[in-house]
Design an enzyme around this catalytic site. Structure first.
Site, mmCIF file in Angstrom:
data_model
loop_
_atom_site.group_PDB
_atom_site.id
_atom_site.type_symbol
_atom_site.label_atom_id
_atom_site.label_comp_id
_atom_site.label_asym_id
_atom_site.label_seq_id
_atom_site.Cartn_x
_atom_site.Cartn_y
_atom_site.Cartn_z
ATOM 1 N N TYR A 195 0.853 -0.822 -0.304
ATOM 2 C CA TYR A 195 0.569 -0.642 0.048
ATOM 3 C C TYR A 195 1.197 1.147 0.303
ATOM 4 C CZ TYR A 195 -4.175 3.217 1.242
ATOM 5 O OH TYR A 195 -4.865 3.965 1.495
ATOM 6 N N LYS B 62 -1.969 -1.165 -4.366
ATOM 7 C CA LYS B 62 -2.451 -0.706 -4.171
ATOM 8 C C LYS B 62 -1.943 1.112 -4.035
ATOM 9 C CE LYS B 62 -6.144 2.718 -1.981
ATOM 10 N NZ LYS B 62 -7.294 2.601 -0.844
#
Length: 304
Positions: A137, A165
């Protein structure tokens, strides 16, 4: 884990008037999101206010989500903490609850010590210990740390690190990550503002704050792209920009929760020190929601 692709909502945490978890209303939101075209949910993400939750609260939310999410949707837990030890412990506990994967953000308090070497050892160590697949992330706006393409490509070699992400908003960086990583490494847009460009470059979906508000609109962009209807996808992408900005950078989590209430989800107030949206912000958000839903109906029709 099933093939990870499509649109995920980083589901909001719901609090009652006293600021405690409202597990009942949180569970009701999960059930309502089951009825959408989302591929799954991320619990304990940035929009879930994970940094403001206790360990016990995190576990209660995961257990509630696991008990209410439909079998056709993936459940991913945000397990990144400041220390390696705590991240591994939370990751294992969430795996025991039955999550399908974990999303791990960069540690960030000791920024000057978070070199590429430190981050690579951190993520590899978590991935070695994690019973479930791990997604990186990258959230530089909140953490002040950016995971560059070289670091991500190196981590993508680990068999248990399956994707990222990327919320940087740097489309050139996202393109380079996709180019440098294996073809089965899942790259997700971290914001609705660059969902379609990420898909066009070879990304597999998005984990989007705005998907808490208009999940099927976001899914429509993904589906239209997949079936080659680029002009419709382009119009929806451009029509999403204003509302997406309102529920992220402009009005933050308070704005996102206000928008959720407008479309029938539970929202409520954020946990302090974050403040709820002002009345003026709510009015402006309401206008944006109305315009966005109108565009969706015009392009996709009622039965999409």
């Amino acid at each position: 884990m099933n093939k990870i692709e499509g649109i995920f909502a980083p589901i909001a945490t719901i609090f009652d008037a006293s600021g405690d978890l409202d597990i009942v209303r949180f569970g009701e939101n999960v059930k309502k999101l089951n009825e959408t075209g989302l591929s799954g949910l991320v619990v304990l993400g940035s929009n879930g206010e994970f940094a403001l939750l206790t360990h016990g609260e995190k576990i209660r939310l995961l257990e509630t989500a696991r008990g209410n999410i439909s079998k056709d949707k993936l459940l991913i837990a945000g397990t990144g903490c400041e220390s390696l030890r705590e991240t591994i412990e939370l990751t294992k506990e969430c795996a025991g609850i039955g999550v399908d994967g974990v999303l791990v953000v960069t540690p960030s308090y000791y920024k000057s010590d978070m070199t590429n070497k430190a981050l690579e050892l951190y993520f590899r160590s978590v991935a070695d210990e994690s019973p479930v697949p791990l997604l990186l992330y990258n959230m530089p706006r909140n953490t002040g740390i950016n995971m560059g393409p070289e670091l991500v490509a190196s981590l993508a070699e680990h068999p248990n690190i399956v994707g990222i992400k990327d919320s940087s908003g740097n489309i050139s960086q996202i393109a380079e990550i996709i180019a440098k990583c294996p073809s089965d490494f899942a790259v997700f847009a971290g914001s609705g503002s660059f969902l379609l460009p990420t898909l066009a470059l070879g990304g597999v979906g998005g984990t989007l704050a705005v998907a808490n508000v208009i999940p099927d609109y976001c899914v429509a962009i993904y589906k239209l792209y997949k079936c080659g209807q680029m002009e419709k996808a382009r119009k929806l992408q451009l029509g999403l920009l204003e509302l997406n900005a309102a529920v992220t950078t402009l009005y933050g989590i308070g704005g996102m929760k206000a928008a959720m209430e407008l479309v029938g989800f539970h929202g409520g107030s954020p946990r302090r020190p974050i403040l709820p949206a002002t009345e003026d912000a709510r009015r402006k958000i309401a206008e944006m929601v109305e315009a966005t839903l109108k565009l969706f109906a015009e392009i996709c029709g009622e039965g999409f």
